[in-house]
Design an enzyme around this catalytic site. Structure first.
Site, short mmCIF file in Angstrom:
data_model
loop_
_atom_site.label_atom_id
_atom_site.label_comp_id
_atom_site.label_asym_id
_atom_site.label_seq_id
_atom_site.Cartn_x
_atom_site.Cartn_y
_atom_site.Cartn_z
N HIS A 90 0.83 -1.21 0.00
CA HIS A 90 0.00 0.00 0.00
C HIS A 90 0.86 1.26 0.00
CE1 HIS A 90 0.91 0.90 4.26
NE2 HIS A 90 0.76 -0.41 4.48
N CYS B 119 3.84 -4.64 6.58
CA CYS B 119 3.34 -4.38 5.23
C CYS B 119 4.48 -3.92 4.33
CB CYS B 119 2.25 -3.31 5.26
SG CYS B 119 0.70 -3.88 5.98
#
Length: 408
Positions: free
Chosen positions: A337, A355
């Site tokens: 992301h 992440c």
């Protein structure tokens, strides 16, 4: 209302308003054989007596074509009057074929295998009247629905196009004790053909799950079909399947991404041609990004990320209300992301909580390139992603994968 049929042509010859008492049944199917009749005067051939015998010959199937659901306690019987049976076949896509025994004169066939609930059976009977005319009949019936059922939630869905790493995955809503019986009624075919195998695992939610994958990633353009013939299949403990599914899907381009956590770059390729090498910031010490191959599960343009949902509290806690260009890799919370708050770390420092963070522009570009089923492989990190944390199937060697099948 039943109609009288000829044995050779199936032509309707009129309505029957009554049946012989010995064969009267609302769930029976009769086939009457029509002989050639008497020979012309002065000619040779069958006598009128043989023709009369053929005309009265009948095959009875119980239970036969009927709208009512048949109790599973019923026995399937096929009998012939005025002749003999040559073959009887009773099958259902789920439970399979019924075994049976013959009477000494082969005038009666009786099933010895019990019926399964919620299944549709087809009866095919062939015989010969005493005068020589052939007899043939096909009938079908459906049994009562089971009281205790299981269903499987499958992916990919029909008509979709997915990435080269997408397995066929089925998660069941009830425990599957007889895994072999269920697996036997699952089939995957592909064009071009592949060598693939099923393997059983426990999903993260504790449910039984079975995945199918080839030895290596699918080839782009492969057409895949999943067949689920589970109606009437006993999964053990009196739990029966209800599903009959035919699912077609297609494999798209080979979009592969490889993240090197030491170099802090992620290389994206399409069908073997490198598109871009993106600077990233992945998991910091104590929150390392999973090693191994993960598979894109979903894409959403904006999401709220709250650390409490992944059990991160205290001074490491965060609550980000609008995170852009989110590509999900695991149900445990691994995403690729946009991470503008880590500007200055991309390509230099791993500073996330697991992440894979990108600049907003790079994240938007990556979001537009990948699809559900595309692989993202991480090298140089620590713990390998678990097989049930999304689709970690590809981190199991081929020999071990095949050992996970119930029919090995």
């Amino acid at each position: 209302m039943r109609r009288r049929l000829t044995a050779r042509t199936g032509r309707r010859t009129g309505r029957r308003t009554a049946l012989p008492v010995a064969f009267t049944s609302a769930a029976a199917v009769l086939l009457l054989a029509c002989g050639s009749g008497g020979a012309p005067d002065g000619g040779s051939g069958k006598g009128a007596g043989d023709g009369d015998k053929d005309r009265s010959a009948a095959v009875v199937v119980r239970p036969g074509d009927d709208s009512a659901r048949v109790p599973v306690g019923r026995k399937v019987t096929v009998r012939v009057r005025g002749g003999s049976l040559t073959s009887v076949e009773v099958t259902s896509p789920g439970p399979g074929r019924l075994a049976g025994t013959w009477s000494e004169d082969r005038s009666v066939w009786t099933a010895t295998t019990p019926l399964a609930p919620g299944a549709t059976y087809t009866v095919k009977a062939r015989g010969r009247a005493s005068g020589g005319s052939p007899l043939e009949r096909t009938a079908s019936f459906t049994t009562e629905a089971p009281r205790n059922t299981f269903v499987g939630e499958y992916v990919p869905d029909r008509g979709t196009t997915v990435g080269v790493a997408m397995p066929v995955s089925i998660t069941f809503d009830k425990p599957i004790r007889n895994k072999a019986a269920v697996e036997r009624k699952l089939e995957v075919t592909a064009s071009p053909a592949v060598d693939g195998a099923w393997s059983w695992i426990k999903d993260r939610n504790g449910k039984d799950r079975v995945d199918y994958r080839p030895e290596r990633f699918w080839k782009p353009g492969t057409e895949v079909t999943l067949r689920m013939n589970l109606a009437g299949v006993d999964a053990g403990g009196g739990v029966y399947g209800t599903q009959q599914r035919l699912v077609h899907f297609r494999i798209g381009d080979a979009v592969t991404s490889t993240l090197d956590v030491t170099r802090k770059t992620m290389t994206v390729a399409r069908n073997g041609r490198v598109l871009r090498a993106l600077k990233v910031s992945s998991g910091k010490k104590g929150y390392e990004t999973w090693n191994g191959t993960m598979v894109v599960l979903s894409k959403v343009p904006t999401i709220r990320m709250d650390s409490s949902t992944v059990r991160i509290f205290g001074h490491e806690a965060y609550d980000l209300g609008s995170v852009r260009w989110d590509v999900q890799l695991t149900p445990s919370g691994t995403y690729v992301h946009a991470a503008p708050w880590n500007e200055g770390k991309f390509g230099l420092t791993n500073g996330s909580h697991g992440c894979i963070g990108l600049s907003t522009d790079d994240a938007r570009w990556f979001y537009g390139q990948v699809s559900v089923g595309d692989p993202v492989t991480v090298v140089g990190s620590t713990d390998t992603v678990a097989i049930n944390n999304g689709y970690g199937d590809w981190n199991v060697d081929w020999a071990s994968w095949k050992e996970g099948g119930a029919l090995r």
